[in-house]
Design an enzyme around this catalytic site. Structure first.
Site, PDB file in Angstrom:
ATOM      1  N   ASP A  75      36.134  15.458 -23.913  1.00  0.00           N
ATOM      2  CA  ASP A  75      35.123  14.559 -23.382  1.00  0.00           C
ATOM      3  C   ASP A  75      34.307  14.131 -24.612  1.00  0.00           C
ATOM      4  O   ASP A  75      34.373  14.763 -25.670  1.00  0.00           O
ATOM      5  CB  ASP A  75      34.257  15.293 -22.352  1.00  0.00           C
ATOM      6  N   ASP A  94      30.515  12.360 -24.665  1.00  0.00           N
ATOM      7  CA  ASP A  94      29.069  12.627 -24.603  1.00  0.00           C
ATOM      8  C   ASP A  94      28.804  14.101 -24.364  1.00  0.00           C
ATOM      9  O   ASP A  94      29.278  14.677 -23.398  1.00  0.00           O
ATOM     10  CB  ASP A  94      28.418  11.817 -23.470  1.00  0.00           C
ATOM     11  N   ASP A 106      31.717  19.263 -21.358  1.00  0.00           N
ATOM     12  CA  ASP A 106      30.391  19.849 -21.206  1.00  0.00           C
ATOM     13  C   ASP A 106      29.906  19.836 -19.757  1.00  0.00           C
ATOM     14  O   ASP A 106      28.831  20.349 -19.465  1.00  0.00           O
ATOM     15  CB  ASP A 106      29.363  19.101 -22.077  1.00  0.00           C
TER      16      ASP A 106
END
Lengths: 306, 312
Positions: free
Chosen positions: A27, A29, A245
């Site tokens: 991922d 961000d 995250d």
């Protein structure tokens, strides 16, 4: 089974895990960058993984950039990456629509310029992108002219979102044959500085509520994003690692697709969140428990440099 | 048919039964859109029904989720459509009740950020509640650099045809503070216009904001009980002797059920008899609250019962 999950990844375990996989999905961000700044050590991790013969892909729910724009951002932050390795929801939504058999026609788009571009690249015409302020009176709105070629309404992040756009989407969707596709359901954008910006999930919810319909969602945790990468590169789920995250998007995608999963703590979710899901005993929530976690992906460096 | 499914509800009323029913009621609540009027046209017979009910000594109130007008505008509409002597104090609109809630229940000290329109602004002004929301931002301003008012104590969301991303974003920022109240005029997902057309409703805007903030709004309008409590606080109303007449199962009928009031579904608006019956026959207990006690084709069906010379 559930007890062996959510372990701190450290020491020889890191090398073991990396040796067991051929491909790593990241991922963006909160994992490799935050806003416009790379997470310290992240570029080195990605570059070393590739040097070590691993394939690396970037899988993001953000629909405001094309693959090219992501490639440019990656390059500017020191990541050794190409357009073809990026899978954002603008690109994947276009791929999704292309994959629907017999879907010939246009799309009514609530979304960014990037989405418009990715659709154009695969030959799908769109109407609707850009500002669309309200004019006229209520009876005009219920009777807005509808393009008869529109076969789907697509909703992504759109800073020009307005009541008029919501209305047009709703009018198109009154035809039950018209599809409703959403890029993702993230409720807020990751933004530094404490401001909370509504995410695509909130715009999609407005459309779903008005039209009383559920959208087909392309982004994580829907498996489509993984399928998109896997079909182009022949990935073996058992030899693929998902690094993210967010438990409810990244980790859940990983679990749903049979991947190994690694939570990094430089973004949204915490270990406490993961443990809560683990102890809940609820089957739906167990999918959000990662196999491993690290404070930051920089912790992978020693194993890669050794 | 297997299973003990309740056959309670959806009773079609004939005029003698209507007379008997009205005999037991001292108060009748009417929804407006789809019940007494549709757009700018009164439902045929509706003005006479209202007039006769009042002549027979019933208290009549109009309870509407439509927050686009202030009450004085409703008074004018009633008059324009042939309803005689409907006063402001008989009209409970979600805009007016939102202002009441903010002033008298929440006792808000500070400003309200409004996602709404003129109807809501006027009611807030009349209740003396300071608010912001209708102003346009300067060109080029984004959520990262727009000024936020530090005195916002509540966010109120209703029908807003000028909704844009900035309004949603600002509301989202204000609602990050858990002390900031979150109110919605109503949850209707869409509103009907004439000829089967629909437009997005306040409910779709409220759902967007609930999703963005991960918070649930306090709903002022039906099916929440608050508008009934507004009536009951000013007039002696006995729920057991009251009747709610509406056209929307998940709004009006649910409202009636929540307030312990008998309900009549009229078929001149949104919901159909088929929908009502399918809720009646459903095994899901929560769907029983959408089942009306009685059904009429139109409230004009009350006329024979009311026009009879007999006493009620």
């Amino acid at each position: 089974m559930a007890l062996s999950k959510c372990n701190r990844l450290s020491g020889p375990l890191i090398r073991e895990l990396l040796d067991s996989v051929e491909s790593v999905l990241f991922d963006c961000d909160g994992v490799i960058w935050r806003g416009d700044q790379a997470i310290p050590g992240a570029p080195e991790v990605i570059n070393l993984l590739k040097k070590n013969g691993k394939r690396v892909f970037f899988v993001t729910n953000n629909s405001t950039k094309t693959r090219k724009m992501y490639a440019d951002k990656l390059a500017s932050l020191g990541f050794n990456a190409t357009e073809e390795e990026v899978f954002g929801t603008a690109y994947c939504s276009a791929m999704y629509l292309k994959s629907i058999p017999h879907l010939k026609g246009k799309v009514y788009l609530i979304g960014s310029k990037a989405m418009k571009q990715e659709l154009q690249t695969v030959g799908i015409e769109q109407v609707g992108a850009g500002p669309d302020p309200i004019t006229g009176v209520q009876s005009d709105w219920a009777n807005v002219p509808l393009d008869p070629d529109v076969k789907a309404v697509v909703v992504g992040f759109d800073e020009h979102f307005s009541y008029m756009k919501l209305n047009r989407a709703m009018q198109y969707l009154s035809n039950p044959e018209c599809l409703l596709v959403g890029t993702n359901t993230d409720t807020r954008l990751p933004l530094e500085g404490g401001k909370a910006v509504p995410g695509t999930g909130c715009l999609l919810k407005a459309v779903e509520t008005a039209a009383q319909r559920q959208a087909q969602v392309v982004g994580k945790p829907s498996h489509f994003m993984f399928d998109c990468v896997a079909s182009q590169y022949g990935l073996d789920p058992a030899k693929t690692l998902m690094v993210g995250d967010r438990l409810d998007t990244d980790i859940l995608l990983g679990t749903n697709c049979g991947l190994k999963t690694l939570l990094t703590l430089t973004g949204v979710s915490t270990v406490a969140d993961a443990k809560e899901h683990q102890q809940s005993g609820c089957p739906k929530r167990l999918g959000m428990v990662p196999d491993y976690f690290v404070e930051s992906i920089a912790e992978l460096l020693p194993a890669l440099q050794g | 048919m297997a299973g003990a499914v309740s056959s309670r509800g959806c009773r079609r009323l004939r005029s003698s039964q209507i007379r008997d029913l009205l005999d037991t009621k001292h108060c009748v609540l009417f929804d407006c859109d789809g019940v007494i009027w549709n757009g700018e046209k009164a439902v045929v017979g509706a003005p006479e029904v209202v007039s006769l009910l009042k002549k027979r000594g019933k208290n009549v109130f109009f309870v509407t989720n439509n927050c686009t007008r202030p009450r004085e505008s409703y008074v004018q509409k009633f008059s324009r459509l042939g309803f005689k002597d409907v006063g402001q104090n008989e009209i409970l609109s979600s805009a007016y009740c939102s202002a009441l809630y903010l002033r008298d229940v929440a006792k808000v000290q500070g400003k309200v950020f409004v996602i709404g329109g003129d109807g809501m602004y006027k009611e807030l002004r009349q209740a003396g509640i300071p608010f912001v929301g209708g102003e346009s931002d300067a060109a080029g301003v984004t959520i990262s650099d727009c000024p936020l008012d530090s005195d916002i104590k509540a966010v109120l969301v209703g029908y807003d045809d000028k909704l844009n991303f900035m309004k949603l974003a600002k509301a989202c920022c204000y609602l990050r503070n858990p002390e900031c109240l979150f109110l919605a005029t109503d949850t209707d997902p869409w509103h009907p216009l004439r000829e089967g057309r629909v437009i997005p409703g306040s409910g779709s805007l409220t759902a967007a904001l609930e999703t963005a903030t991960d918070r649930k709004a306090t709903v002022i309008g039906k099916p929440s009980r608050f508008m009934f409590e507004c009536i009951a606080s000013q007039f002696a109303v006995d729920p057991a002797r009251s009747l709610m007449v509406g056209d929307r199962l998940k709004t009006d009928i649910l409202f009636g059920a929540s307030c312990g009031v008998d309900t009549v579904l009229t078929l001149t608006g949104v919901s159909t008899l088929e929908e009502a019956r399918s809720y009646r026959d459903s095994y899901a207990p929560e769907e029983q609250a959408f089942v009306p006690d009685y059904v009429v084709d139109t409230i004009a069906d009350f006329l024979p019962a009311l026009e009879d010379g007999g006493t009620l």
